[in-house]
Each structure stands twice: as C-alpha cells, then as structure tokens.
Design a protein around this motif. Structure first.
Motif, short mmCIF file in Angstrom:
data_model
loop_
_atom_site.label_atom_id
_atom_site.label_comp_id
_atom_site.label_asym_id
_atom_site.label_seq_id
_atom_site.Cartn_x
_atom_site.Cartn_y
_atom_site.Cartn_z
N TYR A 159 56.86 21.69 23.16
CA TYR A 159 56.33 20.55 24.16
C TYR A 159 56.81 20.69 25.68
O TYR A 159 57.18 19.65 26.06
CB TYR A 159 56.22 19.10 23.78
N ASP A 197 45.81 9.89 32.27
CA ASP A 197 44.54 9.47 31.75
C ASP A 197 43.43 8.74 32.33
O ASP A 197 42.41 8.95 32.14
CB ASP A 197 45.10 8.42 30.23
N THR A 233 43.97 4.93 27.70
CA THR A 233 43.85 5.66 26.49
C THR A 233 42.26 5.46 26.14
O THR A 233 41.52 6.21 25.77
CB THR A 233 44.89 5.33 25.69
N ARG A 259 41.69 13.63 24.46
CA ARG A 259 42.12 13.63 23.06
C ARG A 259 43.38 14.14 22.97
O ARG A 259 44.32 13.66 22.16
CB ARG A 259 41.19 14.26 22.15
N THR A 260 43.61 15.11 23.62
CA THR A 260 45.26 15.78 23.37
C THR A 260 46.14 15.00 24.29
O THR A 260 47.20 14.61 23.49
CB THR A 260 45.14 17.09 24.13
N HIS A 261 45.87 14.51 25.46
CA HIS A 261 46.83 14.01 26.06
C HIS A 261 47.39 12.44 25.58
O HIS A 261 48.48 12.05 25.54
CB HIS A 261 46.68 13.80 27.55
N THR A 262 46.23 11.70 25.26
CA THR A 262 46.48 10.43 24.66
C THR A 262 47.39 10.73 23.47
O THR A 262 47.71 9.15 23.01
CB THR A 262 45.10 9.67 24.66
N LEU A 263 47.50 11.44 22.88
CA LEU A 263 48.34 11.46 21.69
C LEU A 263 49.79 11.44 22.19
O LEU A 263 50.66 11.36 21.11
CB LEU A 263 47.93 12.55 20.53
N HIS A 264 50.09 11.67 23.22
CA HIS A 264 51.61 11.76 23.80
C HIS A 264 52.31 10.70 23.08
O HIS A 264 53.28 10.85 22.76
CB HIS A 264 51.65 11.42 25.40
N ASP A 265 52.00 9.23 23.13
CA ASP A 265 52.70 8.37 22.48
C ASP A 265 51.66 7.21 21.85
O ASP A 265 50.91 6.85 22.55
CB ASP A 265 53.76 7.64 23.04
N PRO A 266 51.68 6.88 20.73
CA PRO A 266 50.60 6.39 19.99
C PRO A 266 50.23 4.78 20.63
O PRO A 266 51.34 3.80 20.44
CB PRO A 266 50.73 6.15 18.51
#
Length: 415
Positions: A174, A263, A351, A384-391
């Motif tokens: 990453y 985002d 997000t 969808r990819t970037h918003t997974l950075h931290d839940p």
C-alpha cells in the motif's frame, strides 16, 4: 513470526527512480492562490482521467505539474518559508484535485501528512533541512503499511543504529506514491519498538519499488510493494514520528482529513457526471408521461438528496480543517480531540455520500451510462476502494464513546 504474504516474485521488475525537478517549485502565497492553482490543474487533469484509469497510465507529468505548482508545500510553516494555509484550504485543494482524478489526489496524502509530522516532532535543524527540500519540489512517497501484520499498527520493519546513519530492513505494501517519489519515508521500529520515519532516497541501494498494485479502483495511485534490504538512511533524515502520538497532536486528524477530501472529491465528480448525463443523454421513463428525464420526480428527489449530503460532508470538512488549525496552534487533549471528532464525522458522511453517489449514478442515468465509452464505472470503483482505507463503523464507535462517555479518540494515524 513473519506473516507478510505480499508477492515478491516481481522483484526483477523493480521500477527505477525518477529525477528530481530541474527547477525549484513555485511557492503558494495565500489560501486564495492555493484554490485558484488547484482549480487550474484540475481542469487539465480531468481531461485524461478516464484514459489513465482504463489503461493504468502513470500520471507522471500530472504529478510533476502538481508538485511543481507549489501545492505540495502548502502546509510548510511560514517560519520556514512556506505558505502555511489553513487545513480547510488544504482539504479543499485535495477535494478539487480528487474530483478531477482521485488517484492523483490520494498520492499527495502521505506527503502532506509527513510534512505535518515534521512540524510536530522534528528539531529545528531537521525542520530547516526537510522543509527546504519540500519547498524546492521534492516529493515524499510512502512506505508505511505492511501486508500481513495482525493490525495496521503492527510493524515488522526495523532499523539498526550505525552511528551517523541507520540500516532499514523490511517489506511494505500500500505504498502510495512511492514509485514516483523523490524520497520515501519508511515507518520502521527502533530497538525499543518506537516507530520512526526513516526518509530514504528513492534510488537508495537496497530500496526496491515494484509496480504490483492490482486493485480495481484507485488504479494509478501506484500503491504497490517496497522491499527494504539493508537500506542506509542518514540520521538527518530519521524523523521521530512516534512522538506525534505520545501526547495529543493534530497529526492523526491531518492524515484523516485528506482521506475525507479524496472521498468528497469522488462524490462531487459522480454527482456532476450524473447531472450532465441525465441532462444530455438520459430518456424519460415510459410510464412517466414526461418529455425529459430532468423532470422525473424520483430523479429530482435523488439529486436533491445526494447534493444535500455532499454539502453536509463538505461543511463538516471545512469545520474539521478549522478545528485542526486550532489543534496545530494550541495542541492539548481538548483541541486535538475536537479535531479528531469533527474529522471522524466528516469521514462518515464523505464515505456514505461517495458510495451512494457513485452507485446512484447508474440508476438515475440509465443503462446507457454503463457503456465503456463513458468510463463512469471508475467513480464507483474508486469510491469503493478508497473508502476501505479505515472502516467508518469504527468512526461511529469513536463518536459514541466521546459524546456518551467523554472518552477521547485514540492517538494514531487512523483516528
């Protein structure tokens, strides 16, 4: 026990370093100029965004233009010759760039975060040295996260002391921006388990960057593997990052607010493209009795809802920026917690609206919008990819603990 499972079979495909800029970068002089420059660059970056995503073309000339514009030094303090714009302005700059190409917006994140960390933890000699590099146009990459550790804060990369320098060994993934960086900050632990930024030359012997990022979104962030085989880093470039989380500082909120801005940028791009498509290409539904898709009451309601939610996220983003400004100038438990909380609120809304807007785009625009020629699927994939950075589910927990029990958020880069 090492559980890093990243693929290193492509080590022979290591990407060579790029040269530093021949001319010094421009220095931004005001918040207004920062926004103007960002808008001018975004107008150019958006032109090739779909092609870069489709063919995974590295944004080499775009990154050079971005960093040479002066926007990569906007949080260098005035005392060291920098603009020191408001973090509300910095977030808006990242949003504007991300609306044009969210991969390019994200690449700046770790650079700007490291600049902030240097301000917080470095001594005067180190600040003068590293800020001078940033003002010239030197880009920091990122070799922070590791692929198979149990938690994001568990690092296996370590360094050993060798007098005037340290030797770093480990492996990262990453590593956003490392391929096209000039210097690569590496998170590595000392013999006491404390995390430092060991800032290595991109072409340092033993530092190998591999282009193996295969995510379906944010495809040109170049976030692949970095292999560190006894990499030498002078102590002048060894930054005690751990100090930024031993006591309350704004460092974590600064890393987070930039994620929020990426985002909101994606959401804005998706909403703008939805509006344009409905106005120019979509047809009214057969049962509506309407002549134009723009008169569809369900479409009107949905566009109104998405726009409202985006504006709410942007308002919290601005408030978070101002809260960070206060925490930078007067860091204490109260100011830092407030900055973290408002940033967490903005992270939740950004997000949710990014995912909603990029999904709703196809429902409102219709089947024609899924054609490859329009390349609109990149917005959903990027969101969808970037918003997974931290839940964000953990952001709700942070808010609940703060407002119900008076518990301040934890101090780390994800909070």
């Amino acid at each position: 026990m090492t559980i890093n499972a990243a693929n290193t079979d492509k080590a022979r495909e290591a990407v060579p370093a790029i040269a530093r800029p021949k001319e010094p970068a421009h220095i931004i002089r005001s918040d207004v100029e920062a926004i103007e420059v960002a808008e001018r660059l975004a107008a150019e970056f958006v032109k090739g965004a779909a092609e870069r995503d489709r063919d995974r073309i590295w944004p080499v000339k775009e990154l050079d233009a971005f960093s040479q514009s002066g926007l990569w030094s906007i949080n260098v303090p005035k005392a060291y010759g920098g603009p020191e714009v408001s973090y509300a302005t910095l977030a808006k700059v990242v949003e504007i760039i991300s609306a044009a190409d969210s991969s390019i917006g994200q690449i700046s994140q770790n650079h700007l975060g490291v600049v902030a960390a240097i301000r917080t933890v470095s001594d005067e000699v180190q600040k003068k040295l590293l800020f001078a590099e940033v003002l010239k146009g030197t880009r920091f990459g990122n070799a922070f996260s590791e692929f198979g550790s149990k938690r994001a804060v568990d690092f296996e990369t370590r360094f050993t002391d060798h007098g005037d320098h340290v030797i770093v060994t480990g492996q990262k993934f990453y590593s956003t921006g490392a391929l096209l960086a000039h210097l690569v900050p590496i998170v590595a632990l000392d013999d006491q388990g404390r995390a430092w930024y060991a800032i290595a030359e991109r072409d340092a012997p033993g530092l190998t960057v591999i282009d193996d990022w295969s995510a379906f979104g944010q495809r040109t962030t170049l976030s692949g593997t970095v292999i560190l085989d006894r990499v030498k880093v002078p102590k002048t470039h060894l930054v005690p990052g751990y100090k930024g989380y031993e006591v309350p500082t704004a460092d974590g909120a600064i890393f987070q607010i930039i994620q929020v801005a990426v985002d909101t940028g994606i959401a804005k791009a998706a909403i703008d493209d939805t509006i344009d498509f409905v106005r120019t290409k979509s047809r009214a539904w057969v049962d509506s009795g309407l002549e134009k898709a723009t008169d569809d009451p369900y479409t009107l309601q949905a566009i109104g809802d998405l726009t409202l939610r985006l504006h709410a996220a942007q308002a919290l983003l601005r408030e978070a920026g101002h809260a960070i400004d206060r925490a930078v100038l007067e860091p204490n438990a109260q100011t830092v917690a407030h900055a973290q909380i408002v940033t967490a609120e903005a992270k939740i809304l950004s997000t949710e609206v990014a995912i909603a807007a990029t999904n709703k785009l196809f429902e409102l625009a219709g089947t024609r919008s899924t054609l490859a020629e329009h390349a609109l699927d990149r917005h959903w994939r990027n969101a969808r990819t970037h918003t997974l950075h931290d839940p964000v589910r953990w952001k709700y927990s942070i808010l609940g603990k703060y407002f119900l029990n008076g518990e301040n958020p934890p101090l780390h880069a994800w909070s």
